[in-house]
Write a protein that holds these residues in place. Structure first.
Motif, PDB file in Angstrom:
ATOM      1  N   GLU A 175      -8.530  10.377 -10.921  1.00  0.00           N
ATOM      2  CA  GLU A 175      -8.019  11.855 -10.546  1.00  0.00           C
ATOM      3  C   GLU A 175      -6.622  11.954 -10.712  1.00  0.00           C
ATOM      4  O   GLU A 175      -6.326  13.040 -10.897  1.00  0.00           O
ATOM      5  N   ALA A 176      -5.918  10.817 -10.476  1.00  0.00           N
ATOM      6  CA  ALA A 176      -4.336  10.992 -10.529  1.00  0.00           C
ATOM      7  C   ALA A 176      -3.827  11.311 -11.803  1.00  0.00           C
ATOM      8  O   ALA A 176      -2.732  11.797 -12.111  1.00  0.00           O
ATOM      9  N   TRP A 177      -4.642  11.081 -12.917  1.00  0.00           N
ATOM     10  CA  TRP A 177      -4.336  11.367 -14.310  1.00  0.00           C
ATOM     11  C   TRP A 177      -4.491  13.023 -14.516  1.00  0.00           C
ATOM     12  O   TRP A 177      -4.105  13.265 -15.690  1.00  0.00           O
ATOM     13  N   GLN A 178      -5.313  13.645 -13.748  1.00  0.00           N
ATOM     14  CA  GLN A 178      -5.778  15.119 -13.880  1.00  0.00           C
ATOM     15  C   GLN A 178      -6.385  15.143 -15.115  1.00  0.00           C
ATOM     16  O   GLN A 178      -7.314  14.301 -15.500  1.00  0.00           O
ATOM     17  N   TRP A 179      -6.170  15.857 -16.030  1.00  0.00           N
ATOM     18  CA  TRP A 179      -6.723  15.973 -17.521  1.00  0.00           C
ATOM     19  C   TRP A 179      -6.093  15.297 -18.486  1.00  0.00           C
ATOM     20  O   TRP A 179      -6.407  15.662 -19.712  1.00  0.00           O
ATOM     21  N   GLY A 180      -5.425  14.500 -18.274  1.00  0.00           N
ATOM     22  CA  GLY A 180      -4.416  13.864 -19.447  1.00  0.00           C
ATOM     23  C   GLY A 180      -5.299  12.465 -19.556  1.00  0.00           C
ATOM     24  O   GLY A 180      -6.036  12.002 -19.031  1.00  0.00           O
ATOM     25  N   HIS A 234      11.225  13.660  -8.463  1.00  0.00           N
ATOM     26  CA  HIS A 234      10.872  14.636  -9.462  1.00  0.00           C
ATOM     27  C   HIS A 234       9.389  14.898  -9.954  1.00  0.00           C
ATOM     28  O   HIS A 234       8.887  15.825 -10.652  1.00  0.00           O
ATOM     29  N   GLY A 235       8.529  13.937  -9.464  1.00  0.00           N
ATOM     30  CA  GLY A 235       7.083  13.962  -9.762  1.00  0.00           C
ATOM     31  C   GLY A 235       6.669  13.458 -10.983  1.00  0.00           C
ATOM     32  O   GLY A 235       5.549  13.460 -11.590  1.00  0.00           O
ATOM     33  N   PHE A 236       7.421  12.445 -11.520  1.00  0.00           N
ATOM     34  CA  PHE A 236       7.060  11.709 -12.745  1.00  0.00           C
ATOM     35  C   PHE A 236       6.224  10.429 -12.058  1.00  0.00           C
ATOM     36  O   PHE A 236       6.760   9.582 -11.224  1.00  0.00           O
ATOM     37  N   PRO A 237       5.063  10.152 -12.656  1.00  0.00           N
ATOM     38  CA  PRO A 237       4.389   8.953 -12.320  1.00  0.00           C
ATOM     39  C   PRO A 237       5.187   7.680 -12.726  1.00  0.00           C
ATOM     40  O   PRO A 237       5.912   7.633 -13.510  1.00  0.00           O
ATOM     41  N   ASP A 238       4.581   6.459 -11.920  1.00  0.00           N
ATOM     42  CA  ASP A 238       5.578   5.208 -12.403  1.00  0.00           C
ATOM     43  C   ASP A 238       5.090   4.640 -13.691  1.00  0.00           C
ATOM     44  O   ASP A 238       6.114   3.889 -14.150  1.00  0.00           O
ATOM     45  N   GLY A 252       2.396   8.898  -3.045  1.00  0.00           N
ATOM     46  CA  GLY A 252       2.748   7.648  -3.814  1.00  0.00           C
ATOM     47  C   GLY A 252       1.563   6.908  -4.428  1.00  0.00           C
ATOM     48  O   GLY A 252       1.624   6.606  -5.530  1.00  0.00           O
ATOM     49  N   ALA A 253       0.036   7.319  -3.809  1.00  0.00           N
ATOM     50  CA  ALA A 253      -1.018   6.769  -4.728  1.00  0.00           C
ATOM     51  C   ALA A 253      -1.163   7.349  -6.015  1.00  0.00           C
ATOM     52  O   ALA A 253      -1.712   7.142  -6.840  1.00  0.00           O
ATOM     53  N   MET A 254      -0.865   8.970  -5.758  1.00  0.00           N
ATOM     54  CA  MET A 254      -1.037   9.869  -7.291  1.00  0.00           C
ATOM     55  C   MET A 254       0.008   9.278  -8.231  1.00  0.00           C
ATOM     56  O   MET A 254      -0.337   8.997  -9.364  1.00  0.00           O
ATOM     57  N   GLN A 260       0.833  -1.226   0.087  1.00  0.00           N
ATOM     58  CA  GLN A 260      -0.142   0.012   0.013  1.00  0.00           C
ATOM     59  C   GLN A 260       0.826   1.217  -0.087  1.00  0.00           C
ATOM     60  O   GLN A 260       2.026   1.211   0.759  1.00  0.00           O
ATOM     61  N   PRO A 261       0.557   2.120  -0.529  1.00  0.00           N
ATOM     62  CA  PRO A 261       1.430   3.461  -0.958  1.00  0.00           C
ATOM     63  C   PRO A 261       1.260   4.086   0.758  1.00  0.00           C
ATOM     64  O   PRO A 261       0.299   3.741   1.394  1.00  0.00           O
ATOM     65  N   LEU A 262       2.559   5.053   1.108  1.00  0.00           N
ATOM     66  CA  LEU A 262       2.400   5.750   2.331  1.00  0.00           C
ATOM     67  C   LEU A 262       1.520   6.886   2.359  1.00  0.00           C
ATOM     68  O   LEU A 262       1.369   7.420   3.519  1.00  0.00           O
ATOM     69  N   GLY A 263       1.219   7.094   1.461  1.00  0.00           N
ATOM     70  CA  GLY A 263       0.136   8.490   1.470  1.00  0.00           C
ATOM     71  C   GLY A 263      -0.259   8.795   0.051  1.00  0.00           C
ATOM     72  O   GLY A 263      -0.206   8.045  -0.820  1.00  0.00           O
TER      73      GLY A 263
END
Length: 416
Positions: free
Chosen positions: A234-239, A325-329, A225-227, A219-222
């Motif tokens: 919602e993690a994909w924003q408008w993309g 750096h904020g790049f998704p996995d 990590g979930a984003m 499980q992500p720590l917060g």
């Protein structure tokens, strides 16, 4: 729609997409970076060419736009290095020709909005004169520049890294001006929150020669990590969503540190500099220093100075750099440490790019819509290219004919 100039692997492109822009074209001279961009943005038209050889007409033709159809945004971070003699225009310095090419394409493409990103150093000393000259040139082209310009730190926009960048933005005369985004976080994301659900790469023998391995994540720590693991829509924003393997650890090829180096890493206090390598040891409860790119082959091919992990006696992996750096996995970098780390160090952190792109979107006449289409990522071979194979893929001559140090196209285990 948006155009990304000097696109690299696509940190700025990703932030633009997440804010609701369709990035329809990207220009990037480095064929290896261009391959990685093509892999992650399969619908984007990539021009792997020197920007001097690209015209506004070329871009319009490539993406199927007539001269009457408008482009909402042209964005990019053109390198600028020149100093001037007294009385000489800094934009005329040959070392600043890339900025002149950026201005040329702004003139030829006539976007509604522009975004110019660069290092904080452009605001100080002799470079300040260059910045003022750049603003005057944009105004001459018919654009209002948002004043006062701002330097934004990624740590205030959901990135566990202190990274300051200058952003200039503006609009055509008669169009609404955007406002700079306000910080989204008062308490920065920590290294522990960013990396805590990632395993120690050295537990996997497969990562000696490969950059990926099967792995069932805990499980992500917060929320961070979930984003980055994209556990909600919602993690994909408008993309665009991507099809990707959620049970695979990627960009995690190991580094063969010496026993002596590992001992020094263990003895180094978190948040301090290791005395021999001069690498920062991360603190679990702190944030990363600015992740740097190292140098390309033309400037000596020096490896990116990757920080030391706060828990394990080793430098962090490229995937761990991507997390900081904020790049998704799902976003992939080149499989080698040298190219992958350089692609991160040269890029705009996507959450910071998203924040400023969202401000431009809010000023525009458009309302972002979440696309229903799920994209299939590109050919994995695009992540494994050498300079020669990448150049062959794009049908160009290799821009770098000779490496100044050992050939970094091949994965290598570098001792610290």
């Amino acid at each position: 729609m948006a155009i990304d100039l000097f696109a690299g692997a696509g940190g700025l492109s990703l932030g633009l997409e997440q804010a609701g822009f369709d990035v329809v074209a990207a220009v990037e001279i480095d064929p290896i970076h261009a391959c990685v961009h093509q892999y992650n943005f399969p619908q984007c038209h990539v021009l792997a060419q020197p920007i001097e050889k690209v015209s506004g007409k070329d871009i319009r033709t490539l993406v199927g736009l007539t001269s009457e159809q408008s482009i909402e945004l042209v964005a990019g971070g053109a390198p600028c290095q020149g100093f001037s003699l007294i009385g000489q225009r800094l934009l005329d310095d040959p070392r600043n020709h890339l900025v002149k090419e950026y201005l040329r394409l702004i003139k030829e493409l006539e976007p509604t909005y522009f975004l110019f990103e660069n290092v904080k150093g452009l605001t100080a000393g002799k470079h300040r004169q260059f910045l003022e000259e750049l603003i005057r040139s944009l105004e001459t082209l018919g654009y209002r520049v948002v004043q006062p310009w701002q330097v934004l730190n990624a740590k205030f926009f959901g990135v566990p890294q202190s990274r300051e960048r200058l952003f200039l933005m503006g609009a055509k005369e008669g169009e609404a001006l955007p406002h700079y985004p306000v910080p989204t976080t008062s308490q920065p994301i920590t290294c522990g929150e960013a990396l805590g659900d990632l395993p120690d790469a050295e537990l996997f023998r497969e990562l000696i020669d490969s950059d990926e391995v099967d792995f069932i994540y805990p499980q992500p720590l917060g929320n961070y990590g979930a984003m980055l693991r994209c556990l909600s829509r919602e993690a994909w924003q408008w993309g665009y969503q991507r099809q990707w393997d959620r049970e695979k650890l990627t960009n995690s090829i190991r580094t063969n540190h010496s026993d002596r180096a590992r001992q020094r890493f263990l003895e180094t206090a978190p948040g301090s500099i290791e005395k021999v390598s001069r690498f920062l040891k991360l603190s679990r409860h702190g944030i990363a220093n600015t992740l740097r790119a190292g140098t390309d082959a033309a400037r000596g091919a020096f490896t990116s100075p990757r920080p030391i992990h706060y828990q394990f006696p080793r430098c962090i992996t490229v995937r761990e750099m991507a997390r900081l750096h904020g790049f998704p996995d799902w976003f992939r970098l080149h499989r080698t440490k040298w190219h992958g780390a350089r692609q991160i160090g040269n890029s705009v952190p996507p959450p910071l790019a998203y924040a400023i792109a969202s401000a431009i979107m809010a000023a525009s006449r458009y309302t972002p819509q979440r696309p229903n289409q799920v994209l299939t990522l590109g050919d994995p071979q695009l992540l494994k290219t050498t300079m020669s194979t990448a150049s062959h893929y794009w049908g160009i001559e290799p821009p770098i004919q000779k490496r100044n140090r050992r050939n970094r196209d091949l994965p290598a285990h570098r001792s610290a």
